[in-house]
Write a protein that holds these residues in place. Structure first.
Motif, mmCIF file in Angstrom:
data_model
loop_
_atom_site.group_PDB
_atom_site.id
_atom_site.type_symbol
_atom_site.label_atom_id
_atom_site.label_comp_id
_atom_site.label_asym_id
_atom_site.label_seq_id
_atom_site.Cartn_x
_atom_site.Cartn_y
_atom_site.Cartn_z
ATOM 1 N N LEU A 64 47.292 17.945 13.898
ATOM 2 C CA LEU A 64 45.938 17.417 13.935
ATOM 3 C C LEU A 64 45.174 18.200 12.899
ATOM 4 C CD1 LEU A 64 45.186 17.181 17.761
ATOM 5 C CD2 LEU A 64 45.562 15.286 16.165
ATOM 6 N N VAL A 65 44.330 17.520 12.105
ATOM 7 C CA VAL A 65 43.663 18.203 11.006
ATOM 8 C C VAL A 65 42.181 17.842 10.930
ATOM 9 C CG1 VAL A 65 45.802 18.286 9.657
ATOM 10 C CG2 VAL A 65 44.161 16.436 9.265
ATOM 11 N N CYS A 66 41.438 18.729 10.305
ATOM 12 C CA CYS A 66 40.034 18.499 9.964
ATOM 13 C C CYS A 66 39.758 19.330 8.710
ATOM 14 C CB CYS A 66 39.115 18.945 11.102
ATOM 15 S SG CYS A 66 37.371 18.807 10.675
ATOM 16 N N PHE A 67 38.961 18.762 7.807
ATOM 17 C CA PHE A 67 38.645 19.458 6.569
ATOM 18 C C PHE A 67 37.205 19.953 6.578
ATOM 19 C CE2 PHE A 67 42.290 16.931 5.401
ATOM 20 C CZ PHE A 67 43.004 17.777 4.573
ATOM 21 N N VAL A 68 37.002 21.120 5.987
ATOM 22 C CA VAL A 68 35.685 21.707 5.788
ATOM 23 C C VAL A 68 35.288 21.401 4.338
ATOM 24 C CG1 VAL A 68 34.340 23.844 5.740
ATOM 25 C CG2 VAL A 68 36.165 23.552 7.440
#
Length: 133
Positions: free
Chosen positions: A112-116
């Motif tokens: 699972l990923v999220c970008f800043v």
């Protein structure tokens, strides 16, 4: 954040880059995967505890295609392993960081990923990664 999970490198030709990095790191590609939602093909290499992700655009409008058009090939992002991605996202929002999504998304390598956003991290795109169960 527990550790650097991998370093992502944008490339124009994943086959040529894969050959180069196999020679450079003296290791073999252990995984190839398409991430349709991002219009990208990825390959992973591991050298000791360190992982490299090569990213090639599959579509002209994909983020990797735009990145290469604007900046050329090179380091695209640094990914950090987190235990609880939603808690880490909430913490970073509270600290004033801009996230590129409100919820974690499925990413390559069963994560699972999220970008800043790079504008809130001194020009570096940061990826948060959590293993999917």
């Amino acid at each position: 954040m527990r550790k650097i999970e991998h370093i992502g490198i944008a490339v124009s030709d994943i086959t040529k880059a894969g050959d180069l990095y196999e020679k450079l790191l003296n290791t073999r590609i252990y995984k190839t995967e398409d991430v349709e939602s991002e219009g990208v093909r990825t390959v992973f290499l591991q050298s000791g505890p360190n992982k490299i992700e090569l990213l090639e655009a599959k579509t002209p409008g994909s983020p990797i295609h735009k990145f290469i058009e604007k900046r050329g090939e090179g380091i695209h992002h640094i990914a950090f392993d987190v235990e609880n991605i939603e808690a880490e996202m909430a913490r970073l929002k509270k600290e004033g960081f801009v996230l590129l999504s409100d919820k974690p998304m499925p990413g390559a390598d069963n994560k699972l990923v999220c970008f800043v956003h790079p504008k809130s991290a001194n020009g570096v795109l940061i990826e948060l990664c959590q293993d999917r169960d």
